[in-house]
Design an enzyme around this catalytic site. Structure first.
Site, short mmCIF file in Angstrom:
data_model
loop_
_atom_site.label_atom_id
_atom_site.label_comp_id
_atom_site.label_asym_id
_atom_site.label_seq_id
_atom_site.Cartn_x
_atom_site.Cartn_y
_atom_site.Cartn_z
N ALA A 68 0.76 -1.28 0.24
CA ALA A 68 0.00 0.05 0.08
C ALA A 68 0.88 1.08 0.13
O ALA A 68 1.83 1.07 0.44
CB ALA A 68 -0.92 0.14 1.34
N GLY A 113 0.16 -4.82 0.67
CA GLY A 113 -0.83 -4.89 -0.28
C GLY A 113 -0.51 -5.47 -1.49
O GLY A 113 -1.25 -5.99 -1.96
N GLU A 116 -0.75 -9.11 -0.66
CA GLU A 116 -2.14 -9.58 -0.60
C GLU A 116 -2.72 -9.64 -1.94
O GLU A 116 -3.65 -10.39 -2.25
CB GLU A 116 -2.80 -8.54 0.14
CG GLU A 116 -2.37 -8.64 1.67
CD GLU A 116 -2.86 -7.55 2.64
OE1 GLU A 116 -2.55 -6.18 2.24
OE2 GLU A 116 -3.48 -7.80 3.56
N GLU A 136 3.87 -5.35 7.43
CA GLU A 136 2.91 -4.46 8.14
C GLU A 136 3.26 -4.10 9.53
O GLU A 136 3.21 -3.11 9.99
CB GLU A 136 1.45 -4.63 7.95
CG GLU A 136 0.92 -4.48 6.67
CD GLU A 136 1.07 -5.39 5.46
OE1 GLU A 136 2.00 -6.52 5.80
OE2 GLU A 136 0.26 -5.35 4.53
#
Ligand code: COA
Length: 261
Positions: A68, A113, A116, A136
């Protein structure tokens, strides 16, 4: 398909949608705008008649998606945190439930992300230089776009605990060893390997493929009885023209021509 996106490069060639996250100067990090664009493309791909499968990758030779966009984390707080995670989860779930095959060509860093995103694809092929991880916790947060769930289901609790709790990156061979990716190939061969797999899958009966997605996803859905879903999917396939074509072609010793009906 609309191919005009700010953060994505989109191309449809030989029935394959090449969906490339295109922010190379930020190692293809997923900012909120990119997530919105991704959602729009994936929604359209569900219906697009010229798209039979999706290959997801990142621009350049260094990164698939490095996570992200951390510069947007200043906007994340206790009031919007849940909504942000739910929005990401919804998007990745859309990808996972796609009735057409989705393959991740993991061409470099697939972190946070980005990892993911790869985990939400049906199949992952990594290049030898790929590095995957969910770092994270090193930022004081945890994977919020489905990573805690999908990684655990894919590699089991012990490895998922290790990867998420340490936040360490793992290399492509390690990812292969634990089943996090299906294949590891040299970077120059990455797209060809993904295309080889995709071209095989899109020659199969499309309704059978779509129903396979339903059935395999049902394994991970506590609200569904997977065996019931499978029996239902079997019945759906049994009434298709493609089922007749597949069996007739076998008996006539020829290749089937499936029409997705
Ligand atoms: N969000 C925002 N920007 C990112 C980013 C991310 N997740 N990952 C990389 N970038 C940016 C860097 O800030 C840098 O931008 P700049 O040139 O404007 O400073 C650019 O991409 C290149 O990254 P850089 O860190 O210089 O490359 P590197 O080869 O030294 O390191 C990584 C590569 C992947 C190890 C490193 O970028 C990194 O750790 N990224 C964050 C990974 C992460 O924690 N992701 C999970 C987020 S939840």
């Amino acid at each position: 398909m609309n191919t005009n996106y700010k953060n994505l490069a989109i191309e449809v060639k030989n029935s394959i949608l090449y969906l490339t996250i295109n922010r190379p100067d930020k190692l293809n990090a997923l900012n909120f705008e990119t997530l919105e664009e991704l959602s729009s493309v994936v929604n359209k791909a569900y219906e697009a008649l010229d798209v039979k499968g999706i290959i997801v990758t990142g621009t350049g030779e260094k990164a698939f998606v490095a996570g992200a966009d951390i510069s947007e984390f200043v906007q994340v707080n206790e009031y919007n945190g849940r909504k942000i995670a739910e929005t990401g989860q919804e998007l990745f779930s859309l990808l996972e439930k796609c009735p057409k095959p989705v393959i991740a060509a993991v061409n470099g860093f697939a972190l946070g992300g980005g990892c993911e995103l790869a985990l939400a694809c049906h199949i992952r092929v990594a290049s030898e230089n790929a590095k995957m991880g969910l770092p994270e916790v090193t930022l004081g947060i945890l994977p919020g776009y489905g990573g805690t769930q999908r990684l655990t289901l894919l590699v089991g609790k012990g490895k998922a605990f290790e990867i998420i709790m340490t936040g360490d990156m793992i290399d492509a061979d390690h990812a292969l060893q634990i089943g996090m990716v299906n294949y590891v190939v040299p970077q120059t061969a990455l797209m060809a390997k993904c295309e080889e797999l995709m071209n095989k899958i899109i020659q199969r009966a499309p309704i059978a493929i779509a129903q396979t997605v339903e059935c395999i996803n049902a394994v991970y859905n506590e609200t569904k009885d997977g065996y019931e879903v499978e029996a239902n999917s079997f019945a759906i396939c049994a009434k298709t023209e493609d089922f007749k074509e597949g069996t007739t072609a076998f008996l006539e010793k020829r290749k089937p021509v499936f029409k997705g009906r």
